[in-house]
Write a protein that holds these residues in place. Sequence first.
Motif, PDB file in Angstrom:
ATOM      1  N   THR A  61     -15.868 -12.905  41.802  1.00 32.81           N
ATOM      2  CA  THR A  61     -14.518 -13.461  41.683  1.00 32.81           C
ATOM      3  C   THR A  61     -13.894 -13.114  40.337  1.00 32.81           C
ATOM      4  OG1 THR A  61     -15.142 -15.306  43.122  1.00 32.81           O
ATOM      5  CG2 THR A  61     -13.144 -15.571  41.790  1.00 32.81           C
ATOM      6  N   ILE A  62     -14.662 -13.279  39.266  1.00 34.45           N
ATOM      7  CA  ILE A  62     -14.150 -12.998  37.918  1.00 34.45           C
ATOM      8  C   ILE A  62     -13.766 -11.530  37.792  1.00 34.45           C
ATOM      9  CG2 ILE A  62     -14.712 -12.969  35.456  1.00 34.45           C
ATOM     10  CD1 ILE A  62     -16.743 -15.232  36.060  1.00 34.45           C
ATOM     11  N   PHE A  63     -14.645 -10.642  38.252  1.00 39.40           N
ATOM     12  CA  PHE A  63     -14.416  -9.202  38.112  1.00 39.40           C
ATOM     13  C   PHE A  63     -13.167  -8.772  38.885  1.00 39.40           C
ATOM     14  CE2 PHE A  63     -15.546  -4.709  39.273  1.00 39.40           C
ATOM     15  CZ  PHE A  63     -15.514  -4.195  37.987  1.00 39.40           C
ATOM     16  N   PHE A  64     -13.005  -9.310  40.070  1.00 38.37           N
ATOM     17  CA  PHE A  64     -11.847  -8.955  40.884  1.00 38.37           C
ATOM     18  C   PHE A  64     -10.551  -9.437  40.231  1.00 38.37           C
ATOM     19  CE2 PHE A  64      -8.723  -9.926  44.192  1.00 38.37           C
ATOM     20  CZ  PHE A  64      -8.636  -8.692  44.834  1.00 38.37           C
ATOM     21  N   ILE A  65     -10.518 -10.696  39.809  1.00 33.67           N
ATOM     22  CA  ILE A  65      -9.302 -11.269  39.232  1.00 33.67           C
ATOM     23  C   ILE A  65      -8.984 -10.643  37.877  1.00 33.67           C
ATOM     24  CG2 ILE A  65      -8.279 -13.383  38.298  1.00 33.67           C
ATOM     25  CD1 ILE A  65      -9.765 -14.933  40.475  1.00 33.67           C
ATOM     26  N   ALA A  66     -10.009 -10.397  37.067  1.00 35.88           N
ATOM     27  CA  ALA A  66      -9.793  -9.870  35.716  1.00 35.88           C
ATOM     28  C   ALA A  66      -9.156  -8.485  35.737  1.00 35.88           C
ATOM     29  CB  ALA A  66     -11.115  -9.828  34.955  1.00 35.88           C
ATOM     30  N   ASN A  67      -9.379  -7.734  36.802  1.00 36.32           N
ATOM     31  CA  ASN A  67      -8.830  -6.381  36.884  1.00 36.32           C
ATOM     32  C   ASN A  67      -7.407  -6.327  37.430  1.00 36.32           C
ATOM     33  OD1 ASN A  67     -10.751  -4.064  36.140  1.00 36.32           O
ATOM     34  ND2 ASN A  67     -12.090  -5.456  37.264  1.00 36.32           N
ATOM     35  N   LEU A  68      -6.943  -7.406  38.041  1.00 34.74           N
ATOM     36  CA  LEU A  68      -5.639  -7.388  38.701  1.00 34.74           C
ATOM     37  C   LEU A  68      -4.486  -6.968  37.776  1.00 34.74           C
ATOM     38  CD1 LEU A  68      -5.821 -10.555  41.020  1.00 34.74           C
ATOM     39  CD2 LEU A  68      -5.941  -8.139  41.695  1.00 34.74           C
ATOM     40  N   PRO A  69      -4.413  -7.485  36.539  1.00 29.44           N
ATOM     41  CA  PRO A  69      -3.248  -7.126  35.701  1.00 29.44           C
ATOM     42  C   PRO A  69      -3.169  -5.641  35.349  1.00 29.44           C
ATOM     43  CG  PRO A  69      -4.399  -9.059  34.834  1.00 29.44           C
ATOM     44  CD  PRO A  69      -5.282  -8.452  35.870  1.00 29.44           C
ATOM     45  N   PHE A  70      -4.274  -4.924  35.458  1.00 31.11           N
ATOM     46  CA  PHE A  70      -4.302  -3.546  34.978  1.00 31.11           C
ATOM     47  C   PHE A  70      -3.839  -2.527  36.026  1.00 31.11           C
ATOM     48  CE2 PHE A  70      -7.538  -5.893  32.595  1.00 31.11           C
ATOM     49  CZ  PHE A  70      -7.050  -5.721  31.311  1.00 31.11           C
ATOM     50  N   TYR A  71      -3.644  -2.974  37.269  1.00 29.74           N
ATOM     51  CA  TYR A  71      -3.245  -2.026  38.304  1.00 29.74           C
ATOM     52  C   TYR A  71      -1.825  -1.513  38.106  1.00 29.74           C
ATOM     53  CZ  TYR A  71      -7.491  -3.481  40.669  1.00 29.74           C
ATOM     54  OH  TYR A  71      -8.808  -3.734  40.966  1.00 29.74           O
ATOM     55  N   ILE A 141      -7.794   1.175  30.914  1.00 28.82           N
ATOM     56  CA  ILE A 141      -6.436   1.513  31.329  1.00 28.82           C
ATOM     57  C   ILE A 141      -5.441   0.971  30.308  1.00 28.82           C
ATOM     58  CG2 ILE A 141      -4.684   1.182  33.110  1.00 28.82           C
ATOM     59  CD1 ILE A 141      -6.969   0.974  35.148  1.00 28.82           C
ATOM     60  N   PHE A 142      -5.682  -0.252  29.863  1.00 33.63           N
ATOM     61  CA  PHE A 142      -4.833  -0.847  28.832  1.00 33.63           C
ATOM     62  C   PHE A 142      -4.964  -0.078  27.519  1.00 33.63           C
ATOM     63  CE2 PHE A 142      -4.165  -4.385  25.660  1.00 33.63           C
ATOM     64  CZ  PHE A 142      -2.785  -4.429  25.810  1.00 33.63           C
ATOM     65  N   ALA A 143      -6.193   0.362  27.211  1.00 32.35           N
ATOM     66  CA  ALA A 143      -6.417   1.126  25.985  1.00 32.35           C
ATOM     67  C   ALA A 143      -5.626   2.427  25.996  1.00 32.35           C
ATOM     68  CB  ALA A 143      -7.907   1.413  25.823  1.00 32.35           C
ATOM     69  N   GLN A 144      -5.618   3.109  27.141  1.00 33.41           N
ATOM     70  CA  GLN A 144      -4.881   4.354  27.239  1.00 33.41           C
ATOM     71  C   GLN A 144      -3.378   4.114  27.147  1.00 33.41           C
ATOM     72  OE1 GLN A 144      -6.759   7.337  27.447  1.00 33.41           O
ATOM     73  NE2 GLN A 144      -4.784   8.009  26.660  1.00 33.41           N
ATOM     74  N   PHE A 145      -2.924   2.992  27.694  1.00 38.64           N
ATOM     75  CA  PHE A 145      -1.511   2.626  27.602  1.00 38.64           C
ATOM     76  C   PHE A 145      -1.111   2.416  26.139  1.00 38.64           C
ATOM     77  CE2 PHE A 145       1.625  -0.823  27.285  1.00 38.64           C
ATOM     78  CZ  PHE A 145       2.689  -0.270  27.972  1.00 38.64           C
ATOM     79  N   LEU A 146      -1.953   1.700  25.386  1.00 38.52           N
ATOM     80  CA  LEU A 146      -1.667   1.469  23.970  1.00 38.52           C
ATOM     81  C   LEU A 146      -1.648   2.775  23.189  1.00 38.52           C
ATOM     82  CD1 LEU A 146      -3.820  -1.730  23.268  1.00 38.52           C
ATOM     83  CD2 LEU A 146      -1.346  -1.596  23.617  1.00 38.52           C
ATOM     84  N   GLN A 147      -2.558   3.687  23.547  1.00 40.54           N
ATOM     85  CA  GLN A 147      -2.575   4.977  22.868  1.00 40.54           C
ATOM     86  C   GLN A 147      -1.301   5.772  23.172  1.00 40.54           C
ATOM     87  OE1 GLN A 147      -6.206   7.425  22.226  1.00 40.54           O
ATOM     88  NE2 GLN A 147      -5.251   8.841  23.672  1.00 40.54           N
ATOM     89  N   ASP A 148      -0.835   5.699  24.410  1.00 40.48           N
ATOM     90  CA  ASP A 148       0.406   6.383  24.777  1.00 40.48           C
ATOM     91  C   ASP A 148       1.583   5.883  23.942  1.00 40.48           C
ATOM     92  OD1 ASP A 148      -0.940   7.845  26.636  1.00 40.48           O
ATOM     93  OD2 ASP A 148      -0.283   6.667  28.364  1.00 40.48           O
ATOM     94  N   LYS A 149       1.517   4.596  23.558  1.00 34.97           N
ATOM     95  CA  LYS A 149       2.577   4.008  22.750  1.00 34.97           C
ATOM     96  C   LYS A 149       2.342   4.217  21.250  1.00 34.97           C
ATOM     97  CE  LYS A 149       4.751   2.234  26.299  1.00 34.97           C
ATOM     98  NZ  LYS A 149       6.088   2.726  26.704  1.00 34.97           N
ATOM     99  N   ASN A 150       1.282   5.009  20.928  1.00 36.25           N
ATOM    100  CA  ASN A 150       0.936   5.294  19.533  1.00 36.25           C
ATOM    101  C   ASN A 150       0.600   4.029  18.742  1.00 36.25           C
ATOM    102  OD1 ASN A 150       1.372   8.149  19.711  1.00 36.25           O
ATOM    103  ND2 ASN A 150       3.578   7.758  19.620  1.00 36.25           N
ATOM    104  N   LEU A 151      -0.005   3.052  19.440  1.00 38.83           N
ATOM    105  CA  LEU A 151      -0.363   1.805  18.793  1.00 38.83           C
ATOM    106  C   LEU A 151      -1.809   1.785  18.325  1.00 38.83           C
ATOM    107  CD1 LEU A 151       1.453  -0.699  21.204  1.00 38.83           C
ATOM    108  CD2 LEU A 151       2.183   0.051  18.931  1.00 38.83           C
ATOM    109  N   VAL A 152      -2.674   2.466  19.060  1.00 37.39           N
ATOM    110  CA  VAL A 152      -4.094   2.460  18.696  1.00 37.39           C
ATOM    111  C   VAL A 152      -4.787   3.605  19.420  1.00 37.39           C
ATOM    112  CG1 VAL A 152      -4.817   0.927  20.581  1.00 37.39           C
ATOM    113  CG2 VAL A 152      -6.134   0.960  18.455  1.00 37.39           C
ATOM    114  N   ASN A 153      -5.874   4.107  18.853  1.00 37.18           N
ATOM    115  CA  ASN A 153      -6.683   5.120  19.511  1.00 37.18           C
ATOM    116  C   ASN A 153      -7.462   4.469  20.653  1.00 37.18           C
ATOM    117  OD1 ASN A 153      -9.587   6.434  19.716  1.00 37.18           O
ATOM    118  ND2 ASN A 153      -8.202   8.045  19.032  1.00 37.18           N
ATOM    119  N   ALA A 154      -7.377   5.056  21.845  1.00 35.32           N
ATOM    120  CA  ALA A 154      -8.016   4.453  23.026  1.00 35.32           C
ATOM    121  C   ALA A 154      -9.519   4.321  22.858  1.00 35.32           C
ATOM    122  CB  ALA A 154      -7.692   5.275  24.272  1.00 35.32           C
TER     123      ALA A 154
END
Length: 213
Positions: A61-71, A141-154
């Motif tokens: 349950t945790i794994f399924f719900i925790a991934n939902l925001p990243f889709y 996925i979030f890490a790559q998004f932040l890198q795309d925004k030049n906020l942090v290295n993924a």
Amino acid sequence: MTSHKKSPEQHSWYEDIFAMLLGLSLISFGVVMYLETQVFTGGMAGFSLLLQYATGWEFSTIFFIANLPFYILAFLRMGLLFTFKTFLIVTLISVFSKILPIWVQFSELDPLFASVFGGLLIGSGILFLFRHRAGVGGMSIFAQFLQDKNLVNAGYFMLGFDVLVLVSGFFVLPWESVLISIAGAVATNLVIAVNHRPGRYTGMSIEKHVLGR
């Protein structure tokens, strides 16, 4: 003579299905070994395992719900097909990790063996998914998004998240279990680091499949 470099062939749909089933089966079995011995790993899977140990809520349950925001981020960056595959894989890992203990029980399982061998299984499963344009969702996925925004290295972001998850284990489990878990996390990452070469399979770079573990 002019040499022509052969382009990697795209996988067929049935090769994708077989590889995805094999990959998620390996990951699910590794998770079951971790649940049996109360060890964990880095990434979103490790976070979900640790949260189960701390709260008693089910990993699936945790794994399924925790991934939902990243889709949403997966769709924006990787496209519909990758997002669909990732959603399907996360869902099936959640299901498999719940039903596998019905079919397989361990009378004795050494925690260090479970951590290292389970880590090798998880790393191999992730590798199968990598090579077939799929992932296991998660923070990368979030890490790559932040890198795309030049906020942090993924890469640094993912390393920091893994370290945070592993260090958090000291507040939930005995220190011996955390050290054993670190050994398993190293095994998982060694499998990926040694065997994954960007561009070797279907002409893809590492940035085109993000690891969510």
